[in-house]
Design an enzyme around this catalytic site. Structure first.
Site, PDB file in Angstrom:
ATOM      1  N   THR A 217       4.057  -5.919   4.735  1.00  0.00           N
ATOM      2  CA  THR A 217       4.689  -5.218   3.453  1.00  0.00           C
ATOM      3  C   THR A 217       4.874  -4.145   3.910  1.00  0.00           C
ATOM      4  O   THR A 217       3.923  -3.125   4.829  1.00  0.00           O
ATOM      5  CB  THR A 217       3.254  -5.050   2.674  1.00  0.00           C
ATOM      6  OG1 THR A 217       2.233  -4.594   3.429  1.00  0.00           O
ATOM      7  CG2 THR A 217       3.162  -6.526   2.245  1.00  0.00           C
ATOM      8  N   GLU A 265       1.670  -3.130  -2.548  1.00  0.00           N
ATOM      9  CA  GLU A 265       2.541  -3.543  -1.402  1.00  0.00           C
ATOM     10  C   GLU A 265       3.637  -4.613  -1.667  1.00  0.00           C
ATOM     11  O   GLU A 265       3.606  -5.713  -2.154  1.00  0.00           O
ATOM     12  CB  GLU A 265       0.917  -3.866  -0.716  1.00  0.00           C
ATOM     13  CG  GLU A 265       0.253  -3.103  -0.650  1.00  0.00           C
ATOM     14  CD  GLU A 265      -1.203  -3.574  -0.107  1.00  0.00           C
ATOM     15  OE1 GLU A 265      -1.520  -4.553   1.570  1.00  0.00           O
ATOM     16  OE2 GLU A 265      -1.774  -5.284  -0.888  1.00  0.00           O
TER      17      GLU A 265
END
Length: 330
Positions: A217, A265
Site C-alpha cells: 500500500t 492506505e
C-alpha cells in the site's frame, strides 16, 4: 461550461500589491469550501461574464476557513483546502485565485472597508458575483443586499446568484457534503459536488503489513480535522505526473495489527514502483464496508480479495459525473 484558462495565477495570503492582470476583473467572492454545484454556479457566472466582456475572471476567497478562527476547538472538516480549491477553479476556466488571510484583523473589518479597500482599491473590480448566502465584515453584517447596494453605488456591477437545490429541493451545501462523507455516503456527496471528492497527501512509510499479505500500500495521513468515515473504499490514485491508477483503500486504525493512529492506505492495482515522499491525490468512488477485525490473517486476505474484485468492477464501469470532472483529471 467555459474553456479552461490558458494560464492560472494562484496567490495565497497576498502582502504585496496584486498583479496588474487581476485589476479590472470580474470577481467571484466566497469561502467556496467544497467547490460544489452551488459554488460552481457562482464561478461559472463569473467566467461567462468575463468572457462576454473580454475581462479576467478571478476567484476571491479566504484561508483558513472562518470557522477555524471563530471555533478553534472545533476545526471544520475541510473539503477543498487551498490547493484543491485552485485545481477546481482552474478546471472551471477561471484566470486566477486570491486567498486572503482570514485572521482577527480581517474579521474585524467593516463591510465598507472590505469593499473600498479590496474590491475597489486593490482589484478595481468591474463586476462582483456572490452567492445568496455570502456574508462579510465584522459580525457578518455585510449581506448580499448590502454588497449589491454599496457596490453599485460605487460603480461596481453586482450579481447575487440564487440558491442551487438538488432534485429533492434541498439546498446544495458544504454541510450536507461533510455529513455524507462522515456517513460513508460517497455517492450522495459526489452528486452534490458534481465531481468525485478527492484529497491530497504525501506517501509515507508504514509498517509494511500490506506487503506481507500480498497487498502493498501507499500510505497517507489525513488532516486531524478530517471526519471521513473509516472503512474500505474503491478509489483512483493520481500521481504527480497526472497518471490515474485504480485501487482499493482502507482508512482506519488497522484493528488486525496495532489499532494505532488513523492511516489511509491505498493498494494500487497492477502497480510496481517507489512512491515514498511523492505528493499524490486520491479520488473516492465508493464506500465498500467498515473496517473489521478478522479471525486470522487468512480470513483478512480472503476479504481483501473480495474487496479488490468489487472495487475493480465499480471502477471499470464508472463514468465521469460531469464535464468538470473530466477536465480535472484529463
Amino acid at each position: 461550461m467555459m474553456t479552461p484558462a490558458a494560464s492560472f495565477i494562484d496567490i495565497r495570503h497576498p502582502e504585496q500589491p496584486l498583479p496588474d492582470s487581476f485589476k479590472g476583473s470580474v470577481v467571484a467572492i466566497g469561502n467556496f469550501d467544497g467547490m460544489h454545484r452551488g459554488h460552481q454556479a457562482v464561478l461559472e457566472d463569473a467566467v461567462k461574464e468575463a468572457r462576454a466582456t473580454g475581462l479576467k475572471a478571478i476567484m476571491l476567497t479566504f484561508e483558513p476557513h472562518p470557522r477555524t478562527l471563530f471555533r478553534p476547538n472545533r476545526p471544520v472538516f475541510r473539503l477543498t483546502p487551498h490547493e484543491e480549491k485552485a485545481l477546481v477553479a482552474k478546471a472551471l476556466g477561471l484566470d486566477g485565485m486570491v486567498s486572503l488571510t482570514f485572521d482577527e484583523a480581517f474579521a474585524s473589518q467593516s463591510p465598507d472597508l472590505f469593499i473600498t479597500d479590496m474590491l475597489i482599491s486593490k482589484l478595481n473590480a468591474r463586476k462582483v458575483i456572490a452567492g445568496y448566502d455570502f456574508h462579510f465584515g465584522k459580525d457578518r453584517v455585510g449581506t448580499p443586499d448590502y454588497l449589491k447596494e454599496k457596490g453599485e453605488a460605487l460603480g461596481i456591477g453586482v450579481t447575487i446568484v440564487d440558491m442551487k437545490t438538488d432534485r429533492s429541493g434541498d439546498a446544495v451545501s458544504s454541510t450536507r457534503i461533510r455529513q455524507a462523507l462522515e456517513d460513508g455516503a460517497i455517492a450522495p456527496a459526489n452528486r452534490l459536488l458534481g465531481y468525485r471528492h478527492f484529497f491530497s497527501g504525501v506517501v509515507i512509510h508504514g509498517a509494511k503489513n500490506g506487503r506481507k499479505l500480498g497487498y502493498p500500500t501507499a500510505n497517507m495521513t489525513l488532516p486531524e480535522n478530517s471526519r471521513l468515515r473509516e472503512g474500505v473504499y474503491a478509489v483512483k490514485f493520481v500521481r504527480k505526473d497526472g497518471s490515474l491508477h485504480d485501487g482499493v483503500a482502507s482508512f482506519g486504525r488497522r484493528p488486525m495489527f496495532d489499532n494505532g493512529p488513523r492511516v489511509f492506505e491505498v493498494h494500487i492495482f497492477d502497480f510496481e514502483g517507489n512512491l515514498y515522499d511523492e505528493e499524490v491525490r486520491v479520488i473516492l468512488y465508493s464506500y465498500l464496508r467498515e473496517e473489521m477485525k478478522f479471525d486470522g490473517l487468512d480470513a483478512l486476505i480472503n476479504q481483501m480479495d473480495t474487496d479488490s474484485v468489487q472495487a475493480r468492477a465499480i471502477l471499470r464501469y464508472a463514468e465521469p459525473l460531469s464535464e468538470l470532472e473530466t477536465r480535472l483529471w484529463d
